[in-house]
Write a protein that holds these residues in place. Structure first.
Motif, PDB file in Angstrom:
ATOM      1  N   MET A   5       0.803  -1.249  -0.051  1.00  0.00           N
ATOM      2  CA  MET A   5       0.196   0.207   0.105  1.00  0.00           C
ATOM      3  C   MET A   5       0.900   1.275  -0.033  1.00  0.00           C
ATOM      4  SD  MET A   5      -3.150  -1.252   2.423  1.00  0.00           S
ATOM      5  CE  MET A   5      -3.250   0.217   3.343  1.00  0.00           C
ATOM      6  N   ILE A   6       2.043   1.358   0.630  1.00  0.00           N
ATOM      7  CA  ILE A   6       2.973   2.444   0.667  1.00  0.00           C
ATOM      8  C   ILE A   6       3.415   2.632  -0.486  1.00  0.00           C
ATOM      9  CG2 ILE A   6       4.946   3.113   1.862  1.00  0.00           C
ATOM     10  CD1 ILE A   6       4.178   1.892   4.482  1.00  0.00           C
ATOM     11  N   GLY A   7       3.887   1.446  -1.127  1.00  0.00           N
ATOM     12  CA  GLY A   7       4.462   1.498  -2.446  1.00  0.00           C
ATOM     13  C   GLY A   7       3.616   1.942  -3.512  1.00  0.00           C
ATOM     14  N   ALA A   8       2.414   1.673  -3.423  1.00  0.00           N
ATOM     15  CA  ALA A   8       1.279   2.064  -4.395  1.00  0.00           C
ATOM     16  C   ALA A   8       1.228   3.678  -4.418  1.00  0.00           C
ATOM     17  CB  ALA A   8       0.097   1.323  -4.208  1.00  0.00           C
ATOM     18  N   PHE A   9       1.244   3.905  -3.072  1.00  0.00           N
ATOM     19  CA  PHE A   9       1.049   5.339  -2.713  1.00  0.00           C
ATOM     20  C   PHE A   9       1.829   6.435  -3.361  1.00  0.00           C
ATOM     21  CE2 PHE A   9       1.452   9.362   0.024  1.00  0.00           C
ATOM     22  CZ  PHE A   9       0.220   9.780  -0.286  1.00  0.00           C
ATOM     23  N   ALA A  15       4.040   9.529  -9.964  1.00  0.00           N
ATOM     24  CA  ALA A  15       3.491   9.390 -11.477  1.00  0.00           C
ATOM     25  C   ALA A  15       2.784  10.751 -11.581  1.00  0.00           C
ATOM     26  CB  ALA A  15       2.522   8.129 -11.704  1.00  0.00           C
ATOM     27  N   GLN A  16       2.326  11.413 -10.752  1.00  0.00           N
ATOM     28  CA  GLN A  16       1.532  12.601 -10.842  1.00  0.00           C
ATOM     29  C   GLN A  16       2.598  13.798 -11.395  1.00  0.00           C
ATOM     30  OE1 GLN A  16      -0.553  13.604  -7.304  1.00  0.00           O
ATOM     31  NE2 GLN A  16      -2.046  12.062  -7.626  1.00  0.00           N
ATOM     32  N   SER A  17       3.717  13.463 -11.082  1.00  0.00           N
ATOM     33  CA  SER A  17       4.907  14.629 -11.558  1.00  0.00           C
ATOM     34  C   SER A  17       5.350  14.192 -12.973  1.00  0.00           C
ATOM     35  CB  SER A  17       5.986  14.385 -10.651  1.00  0.00           C
ATOM     36  OG  SER A  17       5.565  14.795  -9.256  1.00  0.00           O
ATOM     37  N   SER A  18       4.968  13.158 -13.543  1.00  0.00           N
ATOM     38  CA  SER A  18       5.432  12.432 -14.770  1.00  0.00           C
ATOM     39  C   SER A  18       4.528  12.916 -15.910  1.00  0.00           C
ATOM     40  CB  SER A  18       5.754  11.045 -14.649  1.00  0.00           C
ATOM     41  OG  SER A  18       6.231  10.654 -16.144  1.00  0.00           O
ATOM     42  N   LYS A  19       4.905  13.381 -16.980  1.00  0.00           N
ATOM     43  CA  LYS A  19       4.169  13.699 -18.090  1.00  0.00           C
ATOM     44  C   LYS A  19       3.503  12.354 -18.767  1.00  0.00           C
ATOM     45  CE  LYS A  19       6.258  17.941 -19.304  1.00  0.00           C
ATOM     46  NZ  LYS A  19       7.045  18.504 -20.025  1.00  0.00           N
ATOM     47  N   GLY A  26       1.458   4.467 -11.990  1.00  0.00           N
ATOM     48  CA  GLY A  26       2.657   4.606 -11.018  1.00  0.00           C
ATOM     49  C   GLY A  26       2.591   3.707  -9.758  1.00  0.00           C
ATOM     50  N   ALA A  27       0.904   3.574  -9.246  1.00  0.00           N
ATOM     51  CA  ALA A  27       0.617   2.562  -8.088  1.00  0.00           C
ATOM     52  C   ALA A  27       1.029   1.312  -8.526  1.00  0.00           C
ATOM     53  CB  ALA A  27      -1.129   2.773  -8.106  1.00  0.00           C
TER      54      ALA A  27
END
Length: 83
Positions: A5-9, A15-19, A26-27
């Motif tokens: 769960m921590i890895g997914a978060f 991934a939100q920072s990546s275009k 990312g999760a």
């Protein structure tokens, strides 16, 4: 289970920072990364790290030649580099 769960978060936030990656991608990468790292040998990890370093250097050199900004590290909302 908590580690996944921590890895997914963390993967989702990165991934939100990546275009090119979205939150769900990312999760998934965040969940798979620890399992993959457990199975990869030390020389392979070193080779992957060196390869990533060389790719970044080449991308920075190409971006400088084309007049684009260089690839920068991920930053949080306060403008500080992510650890």
């Amino acid at each position: 289970m908590i580690g996944k769960m921590i890895g997914a978060f963390v993967g989702s936030k990165a991934a939100q920072s990546s275009k090119s990656l979205g939150g769900p991608t990312g999760a998934v990468l965040g969940v798979l990364a620890p399992a993959i790292l457990r199975r990869v040998s030390l020389p392979a990890m070193i080779a992957i790290g060196a390869g990533g370093y060389l790719v970044k250097k080449v991308m920075d050199k190409d971006a400088k030649r084309q007049g684009e900004p260089a690839v920068t590290p991920l930053k949080n909302k306060d403008g500080l580099a992510a650890a």
